[in-house]
Structures are given as C-alpha cells and as structure tokens.
Design an enzyme around this catalytic site. Structure first.
Site, short mmCIF file in Angstrom:
data_model
loop_
_atom_site.label_atom_id
_atom_site.label_comp_id
_atom_site.label_asym_id
_atom_site.label_seq_id
_atom_site.Cartn_x
_atom_site.Cartn_y
_atom_site.Cartn_z
N ARG A 157 0.85 -1.20 0.00
CA ARG A 157 0.00 0.00 0.00
C ARG A 157 0.88 1.25 0.00
NH1 ARG A 157 -1.27 1.75 4.61
NH2 ARG A 157 -2.02 -0.20 5.48
N TYR B 239 -16.36 17.62 -14.77
CA TYR B 239 -16.74 16.21 -14.84
C TYR B 239 -17.73 15.92 -13.69
CZ TYR B 239 -16.25 11.15 -14.56
OH TYR B 239 -16.50 9.81 -14.52
N ASP C 62 -7.35 19.16 -14.29
CA ASP C 62 -7.70 17.82 -14.74
C ASP C 62 -7.31 17.74 -16.21
OD1 ASP C 62 -8.97 15.57 -15.79
OD2 ASP C 62 -10.66 15.71 -14.42
N LYS D 34 -8.54 6.84 -19.22
CA LYS D 34 -8.85 7.36 -20.54
C LYS D 34 -7.62 7.28 -21.46
CE LYS D 34 -12.58 8.08 -18.19
NZ LYS D 34 -12.91 9.36 -17.59
C1 LIG Z 1 -13.38 9.77 -16.29
C2 LIG Z 1 -12.97 11.10 -15.79
C3 LIG Z 1 -12.70 11.31 -14.43
C4 LIG Z 1 -12.89 10.23 -13.38
O1 LIG Z 1 -11.97 9.21 -13.56
P1 LIG Z 1 -12.25 7.68 -13.12
O2 LIG Z 1 -11.00 6.99 -13.54
O3 LIG Z 1 -13.48 7.23 -13.83
O4 LIG Z 1 -12.45 7.70 -11.64
C5 LIG Z 1 -12.28 12.57 -14.05
N1 LIG Z 1 -12.16 13.58 -14.93
C6 LIG Z 1 -12.42 13.41 -16.24
C7 LIG Z 1 -12.25 14.57 -17.17
C8 LIG Z 1 -12.83 12.18 -16.73
O5 LIG Z 1 -13.12 12.03 -18.01
#
Ligand SMILES: *Cc1c(COP(=O)(O)O)cnc(C)c1O
Length: 379
Positions: free
Chosen positions: A48, A100, A171, A196
């Site tokens: 961890r 998001y 982000d 992504k």
């Molecule tokens: C998918 C996404 C998230 C969240 O990510 P997870 O891996 O699904 O927890 C945050 N910000 C953006 C822009 C996203 O597309």
C-alpha cells in the site's frame, strides 16, 4: 539532456529492471518485502505504501507531465479526492460549472459535508474567476477541454488570477501531456483519469497526480498511504504500457478528429460542431496557444433534435455506443441520457440534441463512412 516528448513516452523515467535486466518493469505481484534486519529494506516495506510496478508508473507519468513527483491512485476520482484532501474544513474551492460530473459529486456530496466550501464558476470567464476568489480560497480546479461541450479554459490566465497562496489543479484527462502540460503553464497540480487516454485501451481504471512542489508531493504520498486508494501492480503495468504509445495515438486521434469535424461541418443534418480546433470556436485562440493539438473529442448537435441524436447513436457500427473515452476504439454517446443524465434540470444540463464522439485510431475513411451512413436522411 532534455528529450522529446515522444522519446519520454517510450523511455519515461525508468530503465531496465536492475536485478534481471528485464527491459520492461515486471508486474510485482507482492504485498510485502523481506527485511534482512529489522528496519533494513530497499525502500519497499508493504505494497500500500510502495510497490515497484507503481513506482515505475509514477516516474514514467511524472516525466510526461514535466513533473518532479507523481502519485498513482486507484481511479481518477481517487486522485481527485487526494487533491481535495490537501484542503481543510472552511477552505473555499472553485470548480468549473461544467466539471466532470463525478468531480462535482465528490466535492459537493463528500467534501462539502465535511466542511469544504465549494463554489462553481464559469472558468472561461477570468473576470468571473477573479470576483469569485475569497480570502479563504485555497484551490481553483480547472478542466480543459471540458466535457462534453469542449470549452477551453486559459490555464495561464487562471494561474495568474489565482495568484500566490491559491493552488491551481488541472484535470488534464482530455488533453493529456501530449497536447498540454499544465505545470509548464503555471498550475501546481496536473490530475488524470488514466482510465482514458493514458491507459488508452479501455482495459483499466486508474488515476494520477503530478506536481513539481515537494511539500505537495509529500502530503500526497502521505494521503496515498493513509487513505489507501492505490492501484494494484497489474493496473500500473497496463497504464504504463498504454503510456508508451501515447504520442503516436494522440497524433492519430487528433488527425482523425479533424477529418470527422470536416465531414460534420459540411453535413446538412448537423446543426453545430464543437471542437477547439475550429477557427470560429470561442476557445480556439487559447487552445491554439496552450495545446499542441486539438484532441480526439468531438461533440455536435443535430438539426433533427433529440430523436435524430438518438438515431445516430443507434446506427453507427464502427463507433461503439458506450460511456468513457480516450481509447483506441471510437465511441459514441448521448450525453443527455448517458454521461450527463444526472445533471438534467440543473444549470449544467446539456442539449438534448447533443452527441459526443471519442474518435479512435481506426482508418479515417472507415470512421467517415460510418458517420455518413448514420447521418443519412436525418436532416
Ligand atoms: C473519467 C474522468 C474522471 C474520473 O476518472 P475515473 O478513472 O473514472 O475515476 C475525471 N475527470 C475526467 C475529465 C474524466 O473524463
């Protein structure tokens, strides 16, 4: 020696594994590590806290963001949660009004009840950002391009408006470091859903935070271990494998998106195309300055209203109808009924005739043919 981004993608911050010479970092499926003497170890005590597969991923992704430090998390939201935990009760945080959905939910329904003062603002309007700042503001959270309207926020502008003492986190999931490096534009933290584009193959869920600030990095390391939302070694391996091809994938995502936009712009069934690469789009000038390419996400509205939008989603064959984005395969979705259904009836509601595409790396001709057949006789 500073190396090109494409080279960093392949080599990152990691060389061959020292014990065996393995060119690729092995998947260290172990929870614990032998200590020859009490308190003696090679930097690994318990997984961890630290795991070699995770460390390799963290060094690799930090190199891509031009960061000194990186911390991997179990999901994008776990990474976002760690950033929000840098704040204290009573602190004020500004979020984009079209952030998001999961980020808004986490801030409003988990952190606000614990004392964070959360406010949403239109971050494309720097005057609005300046007037929303309070003496207690500790964080401005940026997303650019935004989802699903692909609006552009001026990162340098927000960092300048925020000033010293206010953290700016970006982000960077949609742009990826291939197209935009927030830390070089004045942000303190770059945050990712590695689910992504960084992972890029729709086979893993993960998150990441990069920073150049040592104090923030050590707090993030503390939170990573104390809260425990860590990715497993196999997940780290998958994200790292994906990251090696990020530069070539992004080139193709951008080129295919440009081709798709060309088709949609001229199509009689299409009302409006949203893509920061379009010279007429509101964020184009800022995007051209802060991004190296305009990305693989394309949204558009249909003249035929919601029924036409649903029909296009039903008809495509190469574009798969699914949520998520950023992987090799092209995806299509209806934000109003799918990813953004939860914001219906709020100020963040998206148009019912909106369709979002995550343009993949297939042959452009096949993508254009698929959209052409899906759009026929809809106008
Ligand atoms: C998918 C996404 C998230 C969240 O990510 P997870 O891996 O699904 O927890 C945050 N910000 C953006 C822009 C996203 O597309």
């Amino acid at each position: 020696m500073s190396r090109a981004f494409e080279t960093e993608c392949v080599h990152g911050g990691v060389g061959p594994e020292p014990a065996t010479g393995a060119v690729v970092t092995p998947v260290y499926l172990t929870s614990t590590y032998v200590q020859p003497e009490v308190g003696q170890h090679a930097g690994f005590e318990y997984s961890r806290t630290q795991n070699p597969s995770r460390l390799a991923l963290e060094r690799h992704l930090a190199a891509l963001e031009g960061a000194a430090y990186g911390h991997a998390f179990a999901s994008g939201l776990a990474a976002t949660d760690a950033v929000l935990r840098l704040l204290a009760p009573g602190d004020h945080v500004l979020l984009p009004d079209d952030a998001y959905g999961g980020t808004i939910r986490l801030a409003l329904r988990v952190h606000a009840p614990a004392g964070l003062v959360v406010e949403t603002v239109d971050l494309t309007d720097l005057d609005a950002v300046r007037s929303a700042l309070r003496p207690t503001t500790r964080l401005v959270w940026v997303e650019t391009p935004t989802n699903p309207l692909l609006r552009i926020v001026d990162i340098e502008g927000v960092a300048a408006a925020a000033g010293a003492g206010v953290l700016v986190a970006v982000d960077n999931t949609f742009a990826t470091p291939a197209l935009q490096q927030p830390l070089s534009l004045g942000a303190d933290l770059a945050v990712h859903s590695t689910t992504k584009y960084l992972g890029g193959h729709s086979d893993v869920v993960g998150g990441f935070v990069a920073t150049r600030n040592e104090a923030l990095a050590s707090r993030l390391a503390f939170l990573q271990n104390a809260v425990g939302a860590v990715p497993g070694p196999m997940d780290c391996f998958l994200v790292q494998r994906g990251a090696k091809t990020l530069a070539v994938r992004m080139d193709r995502h951008c080129a295919n998106a440009a081709a798709v936009v060309g088709l949609l712009e001229d199509h009689p069934a299409v009302e409006r195309v949203l893509w920061p690469g379009l010279p007429g789009s509101p964020g184009h000038a800022v995007a051209a300055r802060q991004m190296r390419g305009f990305g693989g996400m394309v949204s558009f509205t249909l003249r035929g209203g919601e029924q036409a939008a649903l029909e296009v989603c039903r008809r495509t064959e190469v574009f798969t109808l699914a949520e998520s984005l950023g992987a090799v395969e092209s995806l299509i979705e209806h934000p109003g009924r799918m990813t953004h259904a939860s914001v219906a009836g709020t100020t963040n509601e998206v148009p019912a005739n909106l369709v979002r595409l995550s343009v993949g790396i297939e042959a452009a001709a096949d993508l254009l043919a698929d959209l052409t057949q899906a759009l026929r006789r809809l106008s």
